[in-house]
Design a protein around this motif. Structure first.
Motif, PDB file in Angstrom:
ATOM      1  N   ALA A 103      35.827  11.199  35.263  1.00  0.00           N
ATOM      2  CA  ALA A 103      36.578  11.849  34.070  1.00  0.00           C
ATOM      3  C   ALA A 103      35.529  11.183  32.675  1.00  0.00           C
ATOM      4  O   ALA A 103      35.837  11.504  32.081  1.00  0.00           O
ATOM      5  CB  ALA A 103      37.793  11.279  34.234  1.00  0.00           C
ATOM      6  N   GLN A 128      37.299  18.451  37.644  1.00  0.00           N
ATOM      7  CA  GLN A 128      36.944  17.445  36.281  1.00  0.00           C
ATOM      8  C   GLN A 128      37.327  17.750  34.474  1.00  0.00           C
ATOM      9  O   GLN A 128      36.992  19.015  34.822  1.00  0.00           O
ATOM     10  CB  GLN A 128      34.573  17.566  35.370  1.00  0.00           C
ATOM     11  N   GLY A 129      38.472  17.262  34.493  1.00  0.00           N
ATOM     12  CA  GLY A 129      39.112  18.322  33.645  1.00  0.00           C
ATOM     13  C   GLY A 129      39.710  19.220  33.157  1.00  0.00           C
ATOM     14  O   GLY A 129      40.776  19.504  34.743  1.00  0.00           O
TER      15      GLY A 129
END
Length: 165
Positions: A152, A107-108
């Motif tokens: 995301a 996530q990132g």
């Protein structure tokens, strides 16, 4: 990891950041529920994303802190959010967890270890992950798979969303 911090001020709602999809990014209605404790503290937040056209809820995202009674489920029992999804769908079928699988997801720049729950009702997709601040995030979706793209879209919602007006 700014989305994993605790707020210093005490808002009228939860004393932790709620990680979910921004209501502006969702083509439908959003409902939020707080789980209060007897002392007035917030024991969790769940967000219900409904589709337009009266097609019912598509997804519930829960954020439950450590010590929340909603996190205490026995082996094979469904998470609180799956129960809320079934309740919203007026589905009284007996659903159980029949298996789990841990999957790494980015996530990132953050690596999440996501638990994918396999349920006896195959139309429900459910995943869970723990944040570094002790919050358990659970996503339950009806009749649609939960793909890695969803992570995301997750971000902290503004505290004003949970203020009492």
């Amino acid at each position: 990891m700014s989305f994993l911090r605790r707020r210093s001020a005490t808002p009228a709602g939860p004393d932790f950041d709620v990680l979910a999809m921004d209501p502006g990014d969702w083509p439908g209605n959003l409902g939020a529920g707080l789980l209060p404790a007897a002392d007035g503290s917030c024991q969790g937040v769940f967000l219900r994303y409904d589709l337009f056209g009266g097609r019912g809820p598509a997804m519930i995202i829960g954020n439950l802190p450590e010590g929340s009674p909603a996190r205490d489920v026995a082996e094979g029992e469904i998470p609180f959010e799956v129960g809320q999804l079934l309740l919203a769908l007026e589905n009284d079928e007996d659903v159980t967890v029949v298996g789990t699988e841990d999957t790494p997801v980015l996530q990132g720049d953050n690596l999440l270890i996501v638990r994918r729950l396999k349920l006896s009702e195959s139309r429900i997709s459910c995943v869970q992950f723990d944040r570094s601040d002790g919050i358990l995030v659970t996503i339950a979706a009806w009749d649609r798979p939960i793909t890695d793209d969803l992570y995301a879209l997750l971000k902290p919602l503004p505290a004003e969303l949970f203020q009492q007006g």
